[in-house]
Design a protein around this motif. Structure first.
Motif, PDB file in Angstrom:
ATOM      1  N   PRO A 131      55.595  40.877  42.591  1.00 52.53           N
ATOM      2  CA  PRO A 131      56.329  42.132  42.342  1.00 52.53           C
ATOM      3  C   PRO A 131      55.708  43.268  43.158  1.00 52.53           C
ATOM      4  CG  PRO A 131      55.053  41.464  40.404  1.00 52.53           C
ATOM      5  CD  PRO A 131      54.713  40.514  41.488  1.00 52.53           C
ATOM      6  N   VAL A 132      56.547  44.196  43.550  1.00 48.25           N
ATOM      7  CA  VAL A 132      56.078  45.352  44.337  1.00 48.25           C
ATOM      8  C   VAL A 132      56.396  46.615  43.545  1.00 48.25           C
ATOM      9  CG1 VAL A 132      56.317  46.582  46.531  1.00 48.25           C
ATOM     10  CG2 VAL A 132      56.648  44.092  46.458  1.00 48.25           C
ATOM     11  N   HIS A 133      55.400  47.452  43.354  1.00 48.39           N
ATOM     12  CA  HIS A 133      55.624  48.702  42.608  1.00 48.39           C
ATOM     13  C   HIS A 133      56.111  49.754  43.596  1.00 48.39           C
ATOM     14  CE1 HIS A 133      53.740  46.403  39.573  1.00 48.39           C
ATOM     15  NE2 HIS A 133      52.507  46.570  39.992  1.00 48.39           N
ATOM     16  N   PHE A 188      44.940  51.025  51.774  1.00 51.92           N
ATOM     17  CA  PHE A 188      44.424  52.393  51.922  1.00 51.92           C
ATOM     18  C   PHE A 188      44.901  53.008  53.233  1.00 51.92           C
ATOM     19  CE2 PHE A 188      40.992  50.053  49.551  1.00 51.92           C
ATOM     20  CZ  PHE A 188      41.326  50.548  48.294  1.00 51.92           C
ATOM     21  N   TYR A 189      46.070  52.572  53.685  1.00 54.00           N
ATOM     22  CA  TYR A 189      46.691  53.175  54.882  1.00 54.00           C
ATOM     23  C   TYR A 189      46.676  54.707  54.695  1.00 54.00           C
ATOM     24  CZ  TYR A 189      50.138  53.886  58.576  1.00 54.00           C
ATOM     25  OH  TYR A 189      50.760  54.298  59.711  1.00 54.00           O
ATOM     26  N   PRO A 190      46.400  55.475  55.763  1.00 55.79           N
ATOM     27  CA  PRO A 190      46.155  56.914  55.598  1.00 55.79           C
ATOM     28  C   PRO A 190      47.179  57.694  54.766  1.00 55.79           C
ATOM     29  CG  PRO A 190      45.662  56.250  57.835  1.00 55.79           C
ATOM     30  CD  PRO A 190      46.225  55.033  57.154  1.00 55.79           C
ATOM     31  N   ASP A 199      42.409  52.080  58.713  1.00 59.23           N
ATOM     32  CA  ASP A 199      42.950  51.014  57.861  1.00 59.23           C
ATOM     33  C   ASP A 199      41.993  50.641  56.741  1.00 59.23           C
ATOM     34  OD1 ASP A 199      45.579  50.120  58.604  1.00 59.23           O
ATOM     35  OD2 ASP A 199      44.752  49.514  60.539  1.00 59.23           O
ATOM     36  N   GLY A 200      42.551  50.097  55.681  1.00 63.38           N
ATOM     37  CA  GLY A 200      41.739  49.594  54.581  1.00 63.38           C
ATOM     38  C   GLY A 200      42.622  48.954  53.539  1.00 63.38           C
ATOM     39  N   GLY A 201      42.031  48.103  52.735  1.00 65.42           N
ATOM     40  CA  GLY A 201      42.784  47.462  51.665  1.00 65.42           C
ATOM     41  C   GLY A 201      41.822  46.868  50.653  1.00 65.42           C
TER      42      GLY A 201
HETATM   43  C1  LIG Z   1      54.453  47.651  49.610  1.00 67.69           C
HETATM   44  C2  LIG Z   1      53.440  47.487  50.699  1.00 67.69           C
HETATM   45  N1  LIG Z   1      52.799  46.310  50.804  1.00 67.69           N
HETATM   46  C3  LIG Z   1      51.871  46.104  51.754  1.00 67.69           C
HETATM   47  C4  LIG Z   1      51.547  47.074  52.673  1.00 67.69           C
HETATM   48  C5  LIG Z   1      50.607  46.756  53.786  1.00 67.69           C
HETATM   49  O1  LIG Z   1      49.493  47.574  53.858  1.00 67.69           O
HETATM   50  P1  LIG Z   1      48.751  47.822  55.250  1.00 67.69           P
HETATM   51  O2  LIG Z   1      49.601  48.697  56.089  1.00 67.69           O
HETATM   52  O3  LIG Z   1      47.461  48.463  54.841  1.00 67.69           O
HETATM   53  O4  LIG Z   1      48.514  46.486  55.872  1.00 67.69           O
HETATM   54  C6  LIG Z   1      52.168  48.327  52.580  1.00 67.69           C
HETATM   55  C7  LIG Z   1      51.779  49.403  53.502  1.00 67.69           C
HETATM   56  O5  LIG Z   1      52.464  50.045  54.190  1.00 67.69           O
HETATM   57  C8  LIG Z   1      53.167  48.526  51.577  1.00 67.69           C
HETATM   58  O6  LIG Z   1      53.818  49.692  51.477  1.00 67.69           O
END
Ligand SMILES: Cc1ncc(COP(=O)(O)O)c(C=O)c1O
Length: 376
Positions: A131-133, A188-190, A199-201
């Motif tokens: 799921p995606v919030h 942790f995209y800016p 970048d970060g996650g």
């Molecule tokens: C819903 C969702 N999943 C995954 C990502 C991927 O993150 P990243 O850009 O740090 O790789 C993003 C970032 O834009 C996102 O919005």
């Protein structure tokens, strides 16, 4: 009036500049650019902010999803269910790992996974649900976890857009999003609510065994130095980013409340307009407002975007092509899947500027221009 931007990370930085500059210089002086002290400190602080046992920092939110899926030991051909109405990263990693993405529709009000579509999509090959919030509000996690339990499936919450959001269970208890699934991820995209200066996650879990696997996978499958037990990858959050994020984490709640104030202003200005649907607030979640997204019906959405651009107001379409219609998924015959709500929303959504640094003058200008175009 200050120029209007979708995000204003510069003004936000200037408010915490002395602290940030000091922390960055400390890392440079220490020369511990990789795996320096701030990385573990940030992981510990983020775990306690979220209320999760393990935080495994990594290079970006896409890697976080990949590492999570690798840790579940899924095999080629296993099906992973995910919404079509999301950023490509969520779905791309499924295909990258030779798993089969199975797209489901979203709820027209919350933009998040539709539970009845989810149930219908489950087959004997289904192994996981992602799921995606979306935009900063939770998916219906209590129902999703119950379905996952019934069918013995893993759940990976993609919390890239909703860090800091609270989920409320029917019994009144509450949890942060990104702590409910078996493994959860963020970016942790800016421009994110908690954004780095690069970048970060991170990956999260309460499961000790999965945490060990996740750590190993993010570090070349290494169990101890130069001993590699499983095939992994190289995905690190660098010390400078961790030091900055550690400072910004202290401001996250204040950043979210600034975003909510912007959303409230927009809501009020657009309320009652028959062509504009403002973001729905689900009872089971609050909203971290990573995006402020309107649904326009009976209005020229693309015309509005152009009109706003002519008035130096940026606006974005998240996302102009849904997952099931992306060329990269032709191999799965994805476009033949019926996704009426996703297709309907794709034609109608528009996201307005929202960030922590917006002022009333900017908001008045934006709302006046939007209404001028919609009501003409
Ligand atoms: C819903 C969702 N999943 C995954 C990502 C991927 O993150 P990243 O850009 O740090 O790789 C993003 C970032 O834009 C996102 O919005």
């Amino acid at each position: 009036m200050r120029p209007i931007q979708m995000v204003d990370t510069r003004t936000q930085y200037h408010k915490i500049k002395p602290e940030v500059d000091k922390a960055v210089i400390e890392v440079m002086e220490s020369t511990a650019f990789i795996n320096g002290k701030p990385v573990q400190e940030f992981a510990t602080n983020l775990s306690s902010y979220l209320g999760v046992k393990h935080t495994i920092p990594c290079a970006n939110g896409t890697d976080a999803l990949q590492i999570a899926m690798m840790a579940l030991g899924l095999k080629p051909g296993d099906e992973v269910i995910t919404p079509s109405f999301t950023y490509i990263a969520t779905t791309e990693v499924i295909a990258l790992l030779k798993l089969t993405p199975v797209f489901v529709d979203v709820d027209a009000r919350t933009f998040c996974m539709d539970v009845s579509s989810l149930e219908k999509a489950i087959t004997s090959k289904t192994k996981a649900i992602v799921p995606v919030h979306l935009y900063g509000q939770a998916s219906p996690m209590e129902e999703i976890m119950a379905i996952a339990k019934k069918h013995n499936l893993y759940v990976i919450e993609d919390n890239a857009q909703a860090i800091g959001c609270d989920y409320f269970y029917a019994d009144g208890t509450k949890k942060k999003t990104g702590t409910i699934g078996h493994i959860n991820t963020t970016s942790f995209y800016p421009s994110k609510n908690l954004g780095a200066f690069g970048d970060g996650g991170a990956v999260f879990t309460d499961d000790d065994e999965l945490a060990l696997k996740l750590k190993m996978i993010a570090n070349h499958g290494q169990s101890k130095q130069y001993y590699h037990d499983v095939v992994g990858c190289n995905s690190r959050l660098d010390s400078i980013q961790a030091a900055i994020l550690n400072i910004k984490l202290n401001h996250l709640d204040e950043y979210i409340s600034a975003r909510r104030k912007v959303a409230d202003f927009y809501d009020k200005a657009f309320s009652g307009n028959p062509k504009i649907t403002t973001p729905f607030r689900a009872a089971y979640s609050n909203h971290a407002f990573h995006q402020y997204t309107l649904i326009l019906d009976g209005a020229d959405r693309n015309g509005l975007k152009q009109f706003l651009a002519d008035n130096k107001i940026p606006a974005m379409l998240y996302y102009p092509v849904p997952g099931h219609r992306q060329k990269m998924f032709e191999q799965f015959n994805a476009a033949s899947q019926v996704m009426p709500v996703t297709d309907w929303l794709t034609e109608r959504v528009i996201s307005l500027p929202i960030h922590t640094e917006m002022d009333e003058e900017q908001l008045r200008f934006i709302t006046t221009r939007v209404l001028e175009f919609i009501n003409k």
